[in-house]
Design a protein around this motif. Sequence first.
Motif, short mmCIF file in Angstrom:
data_model
loop_
_atom_site.label_atom_id
_atom_site.label_comp_id
_atom_site.label_asym_id
_atom_site.label_seq_id
_atom_site.Cartn_x
_atom_site.Cartn_y
_atom_site.Cartn_z
N ARG A 32 -14.12 40.87 -6.98
CA ARG A 32 -14.14 39.64 -5.62
C ARG A 32 -13.54 38.25 -6.17
NH1 ARG A 32 -20.07 40.25 -4.66
NH2 ARG A 32 -19.91 41.24 -6.41
N LYS A 35 -9.07 37.43 -2.99
CA LYS A 35 -9.19 38.36 -1.74
C LYS A 35 -8.07 39.13 -1.66
CE LYS A 35 -11.52 34.59 0.76
NZ LYS A 35 -10.93 33.28 1.26
N ARG A 165 -9.52 32.89 -12.31
CA ARG A 165 -8.98 33.04 -10.88
C ARG A 165 -7.52 32.49 -10.67
NH1 ARG A 165 -12.87 33.48 -6.56
NH2 ARG A 165 -14.98 33.22 -7.64
N TYR B 70 -22.60 31.26 -3.03
CA TYR B 70 -22.25 32.22 -2.07
C TYR B 70 -21.04 32.14 -1.31
CZ TYR B 70 -26.04 35.70 -3.01
OH TYR B 70 -26.62 36.69 -3.66
N GLU B 72 -18.65 29.96 -1.70
CA GLU B 72 -17.34 29.86 -2.18
C GLU B 72 -16.92 31.05 -3.05
OE1 GLU B 72 -16.91 25.97 -3.64
OE2 GLU B 72 -17.51 25.26 -1.81
N THR B 73 -17.63 32.28 -2.92
CA THR B 73 -17.72 33.48 -3.92
C THR B 73 -17.33 33.11 -5.26
OG1 THR B 73 -15.51 33.98 -2.96
CG2 THR B 73 -16.96 35.12 -1.98
N PRO B 76 -18.35 35.72 -9.25
CA PRO B 76 -18.93 36.82 -8.40
C PRO B 76 -19.57 37.73 -9.58
CG PRO B 76 -16.65 36.92 -8.45
CD PRO B 76 -17.06 35.57 -9.00
N ARG B 79 -23.00 35.88 -10.88
CA ARG B 79 -23.67 35.11 -9.40
C ARG B 79 -25.33 35.45 -9.62
NH1 ARG B 79 -20.25 34.81 -4.95
NH2 ARG B 79 -21.18 36.89 -4.51
#
Lengths: 496, 214
Positions: A32, A35, A165, B70, B72-73, B76, B79
């Motif tokens: 995750r 996306k 990311r 949460y 803005e994820t 992951p 978290r």
Amino acid sequence: MLLLYLTSALFLGWSLGANDAANVFGTAVATRMVKFGTAALISGIFVVLGAVVSGAGASATLGELGAVNALGGSFMVALAAGLTVLWMTRAGLPVSVTQAIVGGIVGWNLFTGSQTDAGSLATIVSTWVACPILAAALAGLMFVGLRWFLARREVHILERDSLTRIGLLLVGAFGAYALGANNIANVVGVFVPAVPAGSVRLLGAVSFSHAQILFLIGGLAIAAGVYTYSKRVMMTVGKDLFRLTPVAGLIVVAAHSIVLFLFASEGLRDWLVSRRLPAIPLVPVSSSQAVIGAIVGIAIAKGGRNIKLGVLGRVAGGWVATPVAAGLLSFFGLFFLQNVFTLTVQQPIPYEITKPARARLVAQGASEEALSPLVGQRFANARAFKAAVRRAEGLGDADVRLFLDAAEIRRYVIDPAKIPRLDLDLLTPGQVAAIRSLTWRTYTHRWQLRDALVAASDHWAFLPDTRRNYAHNKNLETKLRYVQAAFRVYEIGPGQ
Amino acid sequence: MAHLFAKTRLLEAKIDEYLDHTSEVGLLFVEAVKDYLEHRHDEFESRRRHVTELERHADDLRKGIERQLYAETLIPESRGDVLGILEHTDTVINAVKMTLMRMSAERPQIPEGLARDYVELADYGCRAVQELVAGIRGFFRGAASVSDCVHKVAFWEKEADKIVERLRRDIFQADFDLSRKMHLGEFVMRIGMVSDAAEEVSDRLAISAIKRSI
């Protein structure tokens, strides 16, 4: 008709997109961090870019392995590879599209009696070993380096998250580009020898060769595979097959992308050669092999405790089974296409020691007496000709390769109507003038056209074969291939 | 680059503020207990109110951090661990707030002879909280010092346990009414709970730190 034949390539492209894009973005999407929509968009764009801009290098090597010269043959080779890939995917094995396509081409060579270029085959097969090892070494080194760096820099978990990311997106884009550049050869490479040469101008400005248009179509098929089916595979690759942290996933993708790029970059190869360094062969390598190699590299760097040797063995077994299965499928499929559906699966390339070919061979040291019984005989294909050369007395352990080059029959007519259609971005005015000076001349062998051009103008002169002259000669060779394709004439048109 | 990390930096600042509050609550705790034992009731009440305010603010901060993580994820993979640590740290703040609130409401009669032990117990709880906060900060920055802090939290918790045992023995052997013994004993347990809560978080922290490795 071409489009109908291309369906098998589109199918193969689609399955490559579905499977191999998962190698690029699997970890990112499954964890995750990125996306799916973003991943699919980036993969789609960069796969197409890589295919169109840098797809030629690896395609050329695949072309050298065996020039599948009829669309029916290309169709079957791509279909055999596509079906093998699908079958292997269903068996839960990470597929290698490269191995499937190479198996398919060798199947075509065997069926048509064409020459399998042993050198090219050896180069490709050796990269199947080198690619995962190189990826493992790179990933292991990057992992150790990054761990060392992070331990010293004390990067905040949130900053590390942001950097990871961004890294995943950049490396993913690079990976998709490298995948397109390296693996487009697998998708439409076998169609390249079967499409006519020449180029198309878009909006009167940008010029695309027919091969590039083919690469674009293949790239779009890969992108379609990414959009329609890769999400499931991404989840499988990212979660079930192995569980990596996002940072380790980033390293895996980076190592994978670098390896794919190394085996696709013409620029890098030329740079290495010009600096007297060993060149990297431009070969389509398997992205799955690169990913698995990279994972093993990280596992070793972590102490090697969690490597499941059984799973690794199964995967490696799949790597052996893939080319064999695709080869067999291609061989028997071609048999059916030719004998049941009466489709043309090859343009026969006959061999004959014509008078000029004899003169050339004698000049290269062959015995005139021993050659005499072969002169004037027409052989249907490379296999029959090779057998005759080996049987002929007095030729001893003659270099069969020299004989094949000299005796291969390919007809060329310098048709003046074709000259204005030549790509003037590729050829210099002097080179075009040389071609014009040969108007309406005909040639029976490839080397004859080459010799005629060299004799006609200095613009076609090859320089002595030294490393310094490597780029010049390679460039000239590419232009020569383009001219040969442009003026080639078939007794029966391609694909008919 | 700075713009790119602007949101991240804001969230980092919120986490830091939350940890600052936790640390301050720990320090206020010892001072409040001292004030109570030395009969400086106004100062005690003032510190107690300060703790209540910090607790409320820390609660808001924590909820905001959780929502942002949460929405803005973010992070992951870690978290769950981060939220677990932050939520459990809240129990430490709550333990301090509740203890002071009950002291204020119930006014336990602590004998002069035992006062030093009560202060020492509160002090060890505070030390455990300070080490915990340092450990959490280290965890966020991937520092090697986390295990050192975890070890120190465990040390102060054990020291606090020793005082709890000693105090309860002294209380129940003294010549007090049973009701008073129960009341004093209850407060010993309550003050001791601060270091217990800190140790519980630090146990989580130790595991999360291992999982944080790449």
